[in-house]
Write an enzyme that holds these catalytic residues in place. Structure first.
Site, PDB file in Angstrom:
ATOM      1  N   ARG A 157       0.836  -1.221   0.000  1.00  0.00           N
ATOM      2  CA  ARG A 157       0.000   0.000   0.000  1.00  0.00           C
ATOM      3  C   ARG A 157       0.864   1.261   0.000  1.00  0.00           C
ATOM      4  NH1 ARG A 157      -2.868  -3.677  -0.676  1.00  0.00           N
ATOM      5  NH2 ARG A 157      -4.708  -4.275   0.501  1.00  0.00           N
ATOM      6  N   SER A 232     -10.719   0.015   3.872  1.00  0.00           N
ATOM      7  CA  SER A 232      -9.903  -0.148   5.085  1.00  0.00           C
ATOM      8  C   SER A 232      -9.361   1.210   5.511  1.00  0.00           C
ATOM      9  CB  SER A 232      -8.714  -1.066   4.804  1.00  0.00           C
ATOM     10  OG  SER A 232      -9.165  -2.273   4.244  1.00  0.00           O
ATOM     11  N   GLU A 328      -4.465   4.401   6.317  1.00  0.00           N
ATOM     12  CA  GLU A 328      -4.309   4.206   4.870  1.00  0.00           C
ATOM     13  C   GLU A 328      -5.015   5.335   4.112  1.00  0.00           C
ATOM     14  OE1 GLU A 328      -5.015   0.189   3.225  1.00  0.00           O
ATOM     15  OE2 GLU A 328      -6.222   1.188   1.693  1.00  0.00           O
TER      16      GLU A 328
HETATM   17  P1  FAD Z   1      -9.009   9.327  -4.415  1.00  0.00           P
HETATM   18  O1  FAD Z   1      -9.667   8.907  -3.160  1.00  0.00           O
HETATM   19  O2  FAD Z   1      -9.724  10.315  -5.256  1.00  0.00           O
HETATM   20  O3  FAD Z   1      -7.544   9.865  -4.102  1.00  0.00           O
HETATM   21  C1  FAD Z   1      -6.677   9.132  -3.276  1.00  0.00           C
HETATM   22  C2  FAD Z   1      -5.318   9.853  -3.247  1.00  0.00           C
HETATM   23  O4  FAD Z   1      -4.699   9.771  -4.526  1.00  0.00           O
HETATM   24  C3  FAD Z   1      -5.462  11.359  -2.951  1.00  0.00           C
HETATM   25  O5  FAD Z   1      -4.369  11.747  -2.160  1.00  0.00           O
HETATM   26  C4  FAD Z   1      -5.417  12.022  -4.316  1.00  0.00           C
HETATM   27  O6  FAD Z   1      -4.894  13.326  -4.282  1.00  0.00           O
HETATM   28  C5  FAD Z   1      -4.484  11.080  -5.084  1.00  0.00           C
HETATM   29  N1  FAD Z   1      -4.806  10.985  -6.503  1.00  0.00           N
HETATM   30  C6  FAD Z   1      -5.969  10.544  -7.050  1.00  0.00           C
HETATM   31  N2  FAD Z   1      -5.855  10.534  -8.398  1.00  0.00           N
HETATM   32  C7  FAD Z   1      -4.615  10.971  -8.706  1.00  0.00           C
HETATM   33  C8  FAD Z   1      -3.907  11.186  -9.924  1.00  0.00           C
HETATM   34  N3  FAD Z   1      -4.452  10.934 -11.123  1.00  0.00           N
HETATM   35  N4  FAD Z   1      -2.647  11.672  -9.853  1.00  0.00           N
HETATM   36  C9  FAD Z   1      -2.068  11.940  -8.654  1.00  0.00           C
HETATM   37  N5  FAD Z   1      -2.692  11.756  -7.462  1.00  0.00           N
HETATM   38  C10 FAD Z   1      -3.943  11.269  -7.496  1.00  0.00           C
HETATM   39  N6  FAD Z   1      -7.861  -0.119  -1.885  1.00  0.00           N
HETATM   40  C11 FAD Z   1      -7.075  -1.200  -2.108  1.00  0.00           C
HETATM   41  O7  FAD Z   1      -5.861  -1.065  -2.305  1.00  0.00           O
HETATM   42  N7  FAD Z   1      -7.596  -2.464  -2.135  1.00  0.00           N
HETATM   43  C12 FAD Z   1      -8.915  -2.695  -1.939  1.00  0.00           C
HETATM   44  O8  FAD Z   1      -9.337  -3.844  -2.003  1.00  0.00           O
HETATM   45  C13 FAD Z   1      -9.761  -1.577  -1.684  1.00  0.00           C
HETATM   46  N8  FAD Z   1     -11.074  -1.772  -1.454  1.00  0.00           N
HETATM   47  C14 FAD Z   1     -11.879  -0.700  -1.200  1.00  0.00           C
HETATM   48  C15 FAD Z   1     -13.237  -0.927  -0.957  1.00  0.00           C
HETATM   49  C16 FAD Z   1     -14.081   0.137  -0.700  1.00  0.00           C
HETATM   50  C17 FAD Z   1     -15.545  -0.117  -0.444  1.00  0.00           C
HETATM   51  C18 FAD Z   1     -13.582   1.468  -0.713  1.00  0.00           C
HETATM   52  C19 FAD Z   1     -14.495   2.622  -0.495  1.00  0.00           C
HETATM   53  C20 FAD Z   1     -12.223   1.694  -0.945  1.00  0.00           C
HETATM   54  C21 FAD Z   1     -11.355   0.618  -1.174  1.00  0.00           C
HETATM   55  N9  FAD Z   1      -9.980   0.793  -1.402  1.00  0.00           N
HETATM   56  C22 FAD Z   1      -9.183  -0.285  -1.670  1.00  0.00           C
HETATM   57  C23 FAD Z   1      -9.396   2.138  -1.383  1.00  0.00           C
HETATM   58  C24 FAD Z   1      -9.527   2.882  -2.731  1.00  0.00           C
HETATM   59  O9  FAD Z   1     -10.512   2.295  -3.534  1.00  0.00           O
HETATM   60  C25 FAD Z   1      -8.217   2.900  -3.510  1.00  0.00           C
HETATM   61  O10 FAD Z   1      -7.192   3.484  -2.752  1.00  0.00           O
HETATM   62  C26 FAD Z   1      -8.342   3.652  -4.832  1.00  0.00           C
HETATM   63  O11 FAD Z   1      -7.180   3.483  -5.590  1.00  0.00           O
HETATM   64  C27 FAD Z   1      -8.588   5.147  -4.644  1.00  0.00           C
HETATM   65  O12 FAD Z   1      -8.876   5.694  -5.910  1.00  0.00           O
HETATM   66  P2  FAD Z   1      -9.620   7.062  -6.070  1.00  0.00           P
HETATM   67  O13 FAD Z   1      -9.609   7.420  -7.522  1.00  0.00           O
HETATM   68  O14 FAD Z   1     -10.944   7.025  -5.414  1.00  0.00           O
HETATM   69  O15 FAD Z   1      -8.637   8.029  -5.275  1.00  0.00           O
HETATM   70  P1  NAP Z   2      -9.668 -10.932   4.885  1.00  0.00           P
HETATM   71  O1  NAP Z   2      -9.753 -11.888   3.760  1.00  0.00           O
HETATM   72  O2  NAP Z   2     -10.631 -11.042   6.017  1.00  0.00           O
HETATM   73  O3  NAP Z   2      -8.200 -10.960   5.495  1.00  0.00           O
HETATM   74  C1  NAP Z   2      -7.789 -10.065   6.534  1.00  0.00           C
HETATM   75  C2  NAP Z   2      -6.371  -9.622   6.246  1.00  0.00           C
HETATM   76  O4  NAP Z   2      -5.486 -10.726   6.378  1.00  0.00           O
HETATM   77  C3  NAP Z   2      -6.282  -9.115   4.841  1.00  0.00           C
HETATM   78  O5  NAP Z   2      -6.312  -7.730   4.880  1.00  0.00           O
HETATM   79  C4  NAP Z   2      -5.033  -9.744   4.275  1.00  0.00           C
HETATM   80  O6  NAP Z   2      -3.986  -8.834   4.042  1.00  0.00           O
HETATM   81  C5  NAP Z   2      -4.620 -10.811   5.258  1.00  0.00           C
HETATM   82  N1  NAP Z   2      -4.773 -12.117   4.571  1.00  0.00           N
HETATM   83  C6  NAP Z   2      -5.874 -12.896   4.490  1.00  0.00           C
HETATM   84  N2  NAP Z   2      -5.621 -14.036   3.799  1.00  0.00           N
HETATM   85  C7  NAP Z   2      -4.327 -13.962   3.412  1.00  0.00           C
HETATM   86  C8  NAP Z   2      -3.486 -14.807   2.667  1.00  0.00           C
HETATM   87  N3  NAP Z   2      -3.905 -15.984   2.190  1.00  0.00           N
HETATM   88  N4  NAP Z   2      -2.216 -14.414   2.451  1.00  0.00           N
HETATM   89  C9  NAP Z   2      -1.772 -13.242   2.927  1.00  0.00           C
HETATM   90  N5  NAP Z   2      -2.533 -12.384   3.638  1.00  0.00           N
HETATM   91  C10 NAP Z   2      -3.786 -12.742   3.896  1.00  0.00           C
HETATM   92  O7  NAP Z   2      -9.708  -9.427   4.318  1.00  0.00           O
HETATM   93  P2  NAP Z   2     -10.920  -8.566   3.790  1.00  0.00           P
HETATM   94  O8  NAP Z   2     -11.042  -7.380   4.663  1.00  0.00           O
HETATM   95  O9  NAP Z   2     -12.120  -9.397   3.524  1.00  0.00           O
HETATM   96  O10 NAP Z   2     -10.335  -8.058   2.399  1.00  0.00           O
HETATM   97  C11 NAP Z   2     -10.071  -8.958   1.346  1.00  0.00           C
HETATM   98  C12 NAP Z   2      -9.017  -8.373   0.420  1.00  0.00           C
HETATM   99  O11 NAP Z   2      -9.475  -7.129  -0.114  1.00  0.00           O
HETATM  100  C13 NAP Z   2      -7.710  -8.089   1.130  1.00  0.00           C
HETATM  101  O12 NAP Z   2      -6.667  -8.336   0.249  1.00  0.00           O
HETATM  102  C14 NAP Z   2      -7.801  -6.619   1.460  1.00  0.00           C
HETATM  103  O13 NAP Z   2      -6.533  -6.000   1.485  1.00  0.00           O
HETATM  104  C15 NAP Z   2      -8.625  -6.080   0.282  1.00  0.00           C
HETATM  105  N6  NAP Z   2      -9.413  -4.931   0.722  1.00  0.00           N
HETATM  106  C16 NAP Z   2      -8.780  -3.741   0.847  1.00  0.00           C
HETATM  107  C17 NAP Z   2      -9.483  -2.605   1.221  1.00  0.00           C
HETATM  108  C18 NAP Z   2      -8.791  -1.272   1.300  1.00  0.00           C
HETATM  109  O14 NAP Z   2      -9.458  -0.274   1.411  1.00  0.00           O
HETATM  110  N7  NAP Z   2      -7.491  -1.227   1.229  1.00  0.00           N
HETATM  111  C19 NAP Z   2     -10.832  -2.687   1.504  1.00  0.00           C
HETATM  112  C20 NAP Z   2     -11.439  -3.924   1.390  1.00  0.00           C
HETATM  113  C21 NAP Z   2     -10.730  -5.057   0.992  1.00  0.00           C
HETATM  114  P3  NAP Z   2      -3.898  -7.949   2.680  1.00  0.00           P
HETATM  115  O15 NAP Z   2      -4.714  -6.756   2.947  1.00  0.00           O
HETATM  116  O16 NAP Z   2      -2.455  -7.663   2.592  1.00  0.00           O
HETATM  117  O17 NAP Z   2      -4.400  -8.747   1.532  1.00  0.00           O
END
Ligand code: FAD
Ligand code: NAP
Length: 333
Positions: A157, A232, A328
Site C-alpha cells: 500500500r 480499510s 491508509e
Molecule cells: P481518491 O480517493 O480520489 O484519491 C486518493 C489519493 O490519490 C489522494 O491523495 C489524491 O490526491 C491522489 N490521486 C488521485 N488521483 C490521482 C492522480 N491521477 N494523480 C495523482 N494523485 C492522485 N484499496 C485497495 O488497495 N484495495 C482494496 O481492495 C480496496 N477496497 C476498497 C473498498 C471500498 C468499499 C472502498 C471505499 C475503498 C477501497 N480501497 C481499496 C481504497 C480505494 O478504492 C483505492 O485506494 C483507490 O485506488 C482510490 O482511488 P480514487 O480514484 O478514489 O482516489
Molecule cells: P480478509 O480476507 O478477512 O483478510 C484479513 C487480512 O489478512 C487481509 O487484509 C489480508 O492482508 C490478510 N490475509 C488474508 N488471507 C491472506 C493470505 N492468504 N495471504 C496473505 N494475507 C492474507 O480481508 P478482507 O477485509 O475481507 O479483504 C479482502 C481483500 O481485499 C484483502 O486483500 C484486502 O486487502 C482487500 N481490501 C482492501 C481494502 C482497502 O481499502 N485497502 C478494503 C477492502 C478489501 P492484505 O490486505 O495484505 O491482503
C-alpha cells in the site's frame, strides 16, 4: 464555499471547495496548472480520502478517459488507461478480452490514476504485479514524465508518490502488462477457492475469479452508495518476528501471515475487534458490523468525528498490543 464535495467522496462527508475543474486531457491539465494561483487538490473517485473541513482551494477532478490495447504479443498484451478511467471498468474490460492479471482486483472503487499511489491490492495481487509504466505531469513545471516500475518503489500500500514525490505529480495515464491464455491464476486467498468450489468450478477462468471476488466483496464490504466509507481505514501492520513471538505468547490464536522478507503481517481488523470496536457506533460514526477495519458514516458524520474515532482506535490498539496502526486513508484539510 461554492461547490459541495459530498457526491465526490465515498465517505459522503459534506464539505465544500471553491471550484471543481474537470480534467479531460494532458494539454488541458498543463494549461490549468499554468493558470492556477490558488491551492488545489487532485481528486479521482474520492474513495480513499477523508475530508476534515471545507477546502480552501480548487479541486482538479481527474477524468482523462480511454482504455486502449497498445501492443499485442504472443503471450502478453500492453494495455493503457487514462487516469480518469474507473478502475473496475478497466478490470471488466481486461476480463472480457481474456487478458489476465487484474481479475483479483475486481470491484475496487476509484480511478486508474490513483491506483499506483498506494499500489492497490486485494486477494493476493497488487498492481505492481502487472504495472508497466505511467505518464505523469510534474506540478511545478508542467513537464510530462514517464515513470517505469523501478522508479515507483512500490511497497505494501505504498509508492514513491506517498513518500519522496508526494504532491509533486499528477498521474495522467497508466500502462499494464497483461497475460494471454494460459493465465497464471492467483488462488492463494482461501475465500476465492471456497466460492469457486461451492459453484462446482475446479478449472476456473479469469472470469470465474473476477465473479468470485465480486461475490465475496459484495457480501462482506459495505457499499459506499448505501453507507459512507473509504474501505480499510488502516493498513495491516507488519512487524518483526521477535515482536510477533512476544505477541503470540499472549494471544496464541492471533491470525498472522509470514512475509517473504521474514516479517509478519497481522490483520488490523482482528486487533481492532479485540479492542472491542467492531460494530461500535458513536453518533453517526462507527466501525462496520462485519468489518472492523472499515470506518463508516451513518449519515451526517463530520470528517473530524470520523478522524477522532480513528485516533481512539489507534490509541486502544497501541495500549493493548503495543502496535501503531498507520492510516491508509488520505486526510484532506
Ligand atoms: P481518491 O480517493 O480520489 O484519491 C486518493 C489519493 O490519490 C489522494 O491523495 C489524491 O490526491 C491522489 N490521486 C488521485 N488521483 C490521482 C492522480 N491521477 N494523480 C495523482 N494523485 C492522485 N484499496 C485497495 O488497495 N484495495 C482494496 O481492495 C480496496 N477496497 C476498497 C473498498 C471500498 C468499499 C472502498 C471505499 C475503498 C477501497 N480501497 C481499496 C481504497 C480505494 O478504492 C483505492 O485506494 C483507490 O485506488 C482510490 O482511488 P480514487 O480514484 O478514489 O482516489
Ligand atoms: P480478509 O480476507 O478477512 O483478510 C484479513 C487480512 O489478512 C487481509 O487484509 C489480508 O492482508 C490478510 N490475509 C488474508 N488471507 C491472506 C493470505 N492468504 N495471504 C496473505 N494475507 C492474507 O480481508 P478482507 O477485509 O475481507 O479483504 C479482502 C481483500 O481485499 C484483502 O486483500 C484486502 O486487502 C482487500 N481490501 C482492501 C481494502 C482497502 O481499502 N485497502 C478494503 C477492502 C478489501 P492484505 O490486505 O495484505 O491482503
Amino acid at each position: 464555499m461554492n461547490k459541495s464535495l459530498r457526491p465526490f467522496n465515498t465517505f459522503g462527508i459534506e464539505a465544500g471547495a471553491k471550484r471543481i475543474i474537470e480534467i479531460n486531457s494532458v494539454p488541458q491539465l498543463r494549461a490549468v496548472l499554468k493558470e492556477l494561483t490558488e491551492p488545489f487538490y487532485v481528486l479521482g473517485g474520492g474513495s480513499n480520502i477523508l475530508l476534515l473541513n471545507d477546502l480552501e482551494g480548487v479541486v482538479l477532478k481527474m477524468s482523462i478517459p480511454e482504455i486502449k490495447i497498445e501492443r499485442s504479443f504472443k503471450h502478453a498484451v500492453y494495455l493503457s488507461a487514462g487516469g480518469g478511467v474507473n478502475w473496475h471498468q478497466l478490470v471488466l474490460f481486461s476480463v472480457k478480452n481474456d487478458l489476465g492479471g487484474l481479475e483479483n482486483l475486481s470491484l475496487i472503487p476509484g480511478t486508474v490514476g490513483a491506483s499506483p499511489m498506494q499500489n492497490i491490492g486485494a486477494y493476493g495481487v497488487e498492481i505492481k504485479d502487472v504495472f508497466h509504466k505511467l505518464e505523469a505531469v510534474e506540478i511545478a513545471t508542467g513537464k510530462v514524465k514517464i515513470f517505469r516500475k523501478k522508479a515507483l518503489a512500490f511497497g505494501y500500500r505504498n509508492s514513491v508518490f506517498k513518500n519522496k514525490l508526494k504532491g509533486k505529480y499528477i498521474i495522467a495515464k497508466v500502462w499494464f502488462k497483461l497475460s494471454k491464455p494460459p493465465h497464471r491464476l492467483r488462488l492463494s486467498y482461501g475465500a476465492i477457492k471456497t466460492v469457486l468450489s461451492a459453484s462446482g468450478i475446479d478449472q476456473p477462468t479469469i472470469q470465474d475469479i473476477s465473479d468470485a471476488v465480486i461475490k465475496i466483496r459484495s457480501e462482506k464490504l459495505p457499499d459506499p452508495k448505501e453507507i459512507g466509507n473509504a474501505g480499510s481505514f488502516f493498513k495491516n501492520p507488519v512487524i518483526d518476528v521477535k515482536s510477533f513471538s512476544k505477541l503470540q505468547a499472549d494471544y496464541a490464536e492471533i491470525p498472522h501471515y509470514p512475509q517473504v522478507d521474514g516479517t509478519v503481517k497481522l490483520p488490523a481488523a482482528w486487533l481492532i475487534e479485540r479492542c472491542g470496536w467492531k460494530g461500535k457506533r458513536i453518533g453517526d460514526t462507527g466501525t462496520h458490523v462485519r468489518q472492523a477495519l472499515v470506518l463508516v458514516n451513518y449519515g451526517k458524520a463530520k470528517g473530524a468525528e470520523i478522524h477522532a474515532l480513528a485516533l481512539k482506535i489507534q490509541e486502544s490498539v497501541r495500549q493493548k498490543f503495543k502496535i501503531s496502526l498507520e492510516m491508509e486513508v488520505n486526510i484532506w484539510q
